[in-house]
Motif scaffolding. Structure first.
Motif, mmCIF file in Angstrom:
data_model
loop_
_atom_site.group_PDB
_atom_site.id
_atom_site.type_symbol
_atom_site.label_atom_id
_atom_site.label_comp_id
_atom_site.label_asym_id
_atom_site.label_seq_id
_atom_site.Cartn_x
_atom_site.Cartn_y
_atom_site.Cartn_z
ATOM 1 N N ALA A 66 0.838 -1.205 0.000
ATOM 2 C CA ALA A 66 0.000 0.000 0.000
ATOM 3 C C ALA A 66 0.870 1.251 0.000
ATOM 4 N N LEU A 67 1.911 1.252 0.818
ATOM 5 C CA LEU A 67 2.810 2.406 0.867
ATOM 6 C C LEU A 67 3.533 2.592 -0.459
ATOM 7 N N ALA A 68 3.967 1.506 -1.076
ATOM 8 C CA ALA A 68 4.632 1.601 -2.381
ATOM 9 C C ALA A 68 3.672 2.159 -3.432
ATOM 10 N N ALA A 69 2.429 1.721 -3.398
ATOM 11 C CA ALA A 69 1.451 2.185 -4.390
ATOM 12 C C ALA A 69 1.139 3.660 -4.207
ATOM 13 N N VAL A 70 1.065 4.136 -2.964
ATOM 14 C CA VAL A 70 0.722 5.545 -2.755
ATOM 15 C C VAL A 70 1.826 6.449 -3.297
ATOM 16 N N SER A 71 3.047 5.949 -3.351
ATOM 17 C CA SER A 71 4.131 6.769 -3.910
ATOM 18 C C SER A 71 3.948 6.993 -5.413
ATOM 19 N N GLU A 72 3.154 6.164 -6.046
ATOM 20 C CA GLU A 72 2.860 6.295 -7.476
ATOM 21 C C GLU A 72 1.544 7.040 -7.743
ATOM 22 N N LEU A 73 0.803 7.316 -6.693
ATOM 23 C CA LEU A 73 -0.517 7.920 -6.827
ATOM 24 C C LEU A 73 -0.423 9.439 -6.908
ATOM 25 N N THR A 74 -0.996 9.996 -7.924
ATOM 26 C CA THR A 74 -1.004 11.455 -8.070
ATOM 27 C C THR A 74 -2.296 12.029 -7.499
ATOM 28 N N ALA A 75 -2.221 13.290 -7.116
ATOM 29 C CA ALA A 75 -3.414 13.982 -6.619
ATOM 30 C C ALA A 75 -4.486 14.008 -7.695
ATOM 31 N N GLU A 76 -4.073 14.226 -8.933
ATOM 32 C CA GLU A 76 -5.035 14.272 -10.036
ATOM 33 C C GLU A 76 -5.807 12.961 -10.143
ATOM 34 N N ARG A 77 -5.098 11.826 -10.057
ATOM 35 C CA ARG A 77 -5.762 10.528 -10.169
ATOM 36 C C ARG A 77 -6.722 10.312 -8.990
ATOM 37 N N ALA A 78 -6.267 10.610 -7.792
ATOM 38 C CA ALA A 78 -7.112 10.417 -6.615
ATOM 39 C C ALA A 78 -8.369 11.274 -6.705
ATOM 40 N N GLN A 79 -8.213 12.511 -7.174
ATOM 41 C CA GLN A 79 -9.340 13.436 -7.222
ATOM 42 C C GLN A 79 -10.282 13.169 -8.388
ATOM 43 N N ARG A 80 -9.854 12.391 -9.367
ATOM 44 C CA ARG A 80 -10.805 11.935 -10.394
ATOM 45 C C ARG A 80 -11.815 10.988 -9.776
ATOM 46 N N TYR A 81 -11.369 10.232 -8.767
ATOM 47 C CA TYR A 81 -12.290 9.326 -8.075
ATOM 48 C C TYR A 81 -13.150 10.091 -7.083
ATOM 49 N N LEU A 82 -12.504 10.934 -6.275
ATOM 50 C CA LEU A 82 -13.217 11.706 -5.265
ATOM 51 C C LEU A 82 -12.506 13.049 -5.121
ATOM 52 N N PRO A 83 -13.154 14.146 -5.513
ATOM 53 C CA PRO A 83 -12.481 15.449 -5.538
ATOM 54 C C PRO A 83 -11.830 15.873 -4.225
ATOM 55 N N SER A 84 -12.318 15.390 -3.102
ATOM 56 C CA SER A 84 -11.753 15.812 -1.814
ATOM 57 C C SER A 84 -10.536 14.993 -1.382
ATOM 58 N N LEU A 85 -10.208 13.924 -2.115
ATOM 59 C CA LEU A 85 -9.082 13.081 -1.706
ATOM 60 C C LEU A 85 -7.757 13.822 -1.809
ATOM 61 N N GLN A 86 -6.961 13.715 -0.755
ATOM 62 C CA GLN A 86 -5.617 14.279 -0.707
ATOM 63 C C GLN A 86 -4.653 13.118 -0.468
ATOM 64 N N VAL A 87 -3.802 12.840 -1.434
ATOM 65 C CA VAL A 87 -2.894 11.704 -1.359
ATOM 66 C C VAL A 87 -2.037 11.756 -0.093
ATOM 67 N N GLN A 88 -1.539 12.921 0.246
ATOM 68 C CA GLN A 88 -0.691 13.035 1.436
ATOM 69 C C GLN A 88 -1.438 12.652 2.713
ATOM 70 N N ALA A 89 -2.748 12.735 2.697
ATOM 71 C CA ALA A 89 -3.540 12.362 3.872
ATOM 72 C C ALA A 89 -3.582 10.846 4.076
ATOM 73 N N PHE A 90 -3.160 10.075 3.081
ATOM 74 C CA PHE A 90 -3.091 8.620 3.231
ATOM 75 C C PHE A 90 -1.914 8.223 4.112
ATOM 76 N N LEU A 91 -0.854 9.029 4.098
ATOM 77 C CA LEU A 91 0.413 8.638 4.701
ATOM 78 C C LEU A 91 0.373 8.385 6.205
ATOM 79 N N PRO A 92 -0.282 9.202 7.015
ATOM 80 C CA PRO A 92 -0.259 8.903 8.451
ATOM 81 C C PRO A 92 -0.791 7.499 8.780
ATOM 82 N N SER A 93 -1.875 7.121 8.162
ATOM 83 C CA SER A 93 -2.451 5.800 8.408
ATOM 84 C C SER A 93 -1.527 4.698 7.903
ATOM 85 N N LEU A 94 -0.978 4.868 6.711
ATOM 86 C CA LEU A 94 -0.094 3.845 6.154
ATOM 87 C C LEU A 94 1.147 3.659 7.020
#
Length: 149
Positions: A63-91
Motif C-alpha cells: 500500500a505504501l509503495a502504491a501511494v508513492s505512485e498515486l497522483t493527486a489528479e488521479r485520486a481526485q478523479r475518483y473523489l475530488p476531496s481526496l488528498q494523497v498526502q492524507a493517506f500517509l499517516p495511516s499507512l
C-alpha cells in the motif's frame, strides 16, 4: 473502485474470508503495476484481512509503495476531496503497528515518527481525528497493544 468497496464492506460486516478472497482476486486482475489508487486501496484493506502480522506487513508495504505512485489528479478523479498526502499517516501507522507486534521497536518508532510528520495533512473530520488519536496513543514498545486505524 466499486468492486473494491463492495469487498471491503463484506469484511467489515462479518465475512472477512470472503472479502479477502474477492480482494485477492481483484489484486490478481490489476497486478502491482495497475492503477495506483486501486493498488493502494486493495493492499491497504487486504492488510487488515491477513492471519499473520508478517502477511499484514507485506500488504501494508504494498500500500505504501502504491501511494508513492498515486497522483493527486488521479485520486481526485475518483473523489475530488481526496488528498494523497492524507493517506500517509495511516499507512505509516499501520507499518509501525506491525513492527511493534513483531518486536521491532526501532522500525516501529521510525514509522511512528513518519506518521507524526504527516498529521497536518489529515482532514479535520472524524477520520482525521481517529488517525490523530491512534498516533497520539500509540505505544511503540508494547507488542500486545493491537490498536490500528
Amino acid at each position: 473502485m466499486t468492486r473494491i468497496i463492495e469487498a471491503v464492506q463484506l469484511g467489515q460486516t462479518g465475512a472477512p474470508a470472503q472479502a479477502r478472497e474477492l480482494l485477492t482476486t481483484l489484486w490478481d486482475e490489476i497486478g502491482p503495476a495497475g492503477d495506483a489508487l486501486h493498488c493502494c486501496t486493495l493492499a491497504h484493506h487486504l492488510a487488515d484481512l491477513q492471519d499473520t502480522t508478517e502477511a499484514e506487513m507485506a500488504w501494508d508495504e504494498r500500500a505504501l509503495a502504491a501511494v508513492s505512485e498515486l497522483t493527486a489528479e488521479r485520486a481526485q478523479r475518483y473523489l475530488p476531496s481526496l488528498q494523497v498526502q492524507a493517506f500517509l499517516p495511516s499507512l505509516y501507522l499501520n507499518l509501525a503497528d506491525c513492527h511493534r507486534r513483531l518486536g521491532n521497536t526501532g522500525p516501529a518508532r521510525e514509522y511512528l515518527a513518519r506518521a507524526r510528520e504527516h498529521l497536518a495533512q489529515l482532514p479535520d473530520d472524524p477520520y482525521g481525528e481517529t488517525i490523530r488519536a491512534a498516533v497520539r496513543d500509540f505505544v511503540a514498545d508494547d507488542p500486545t497493544d493491537r490498536r490500528r486505524r
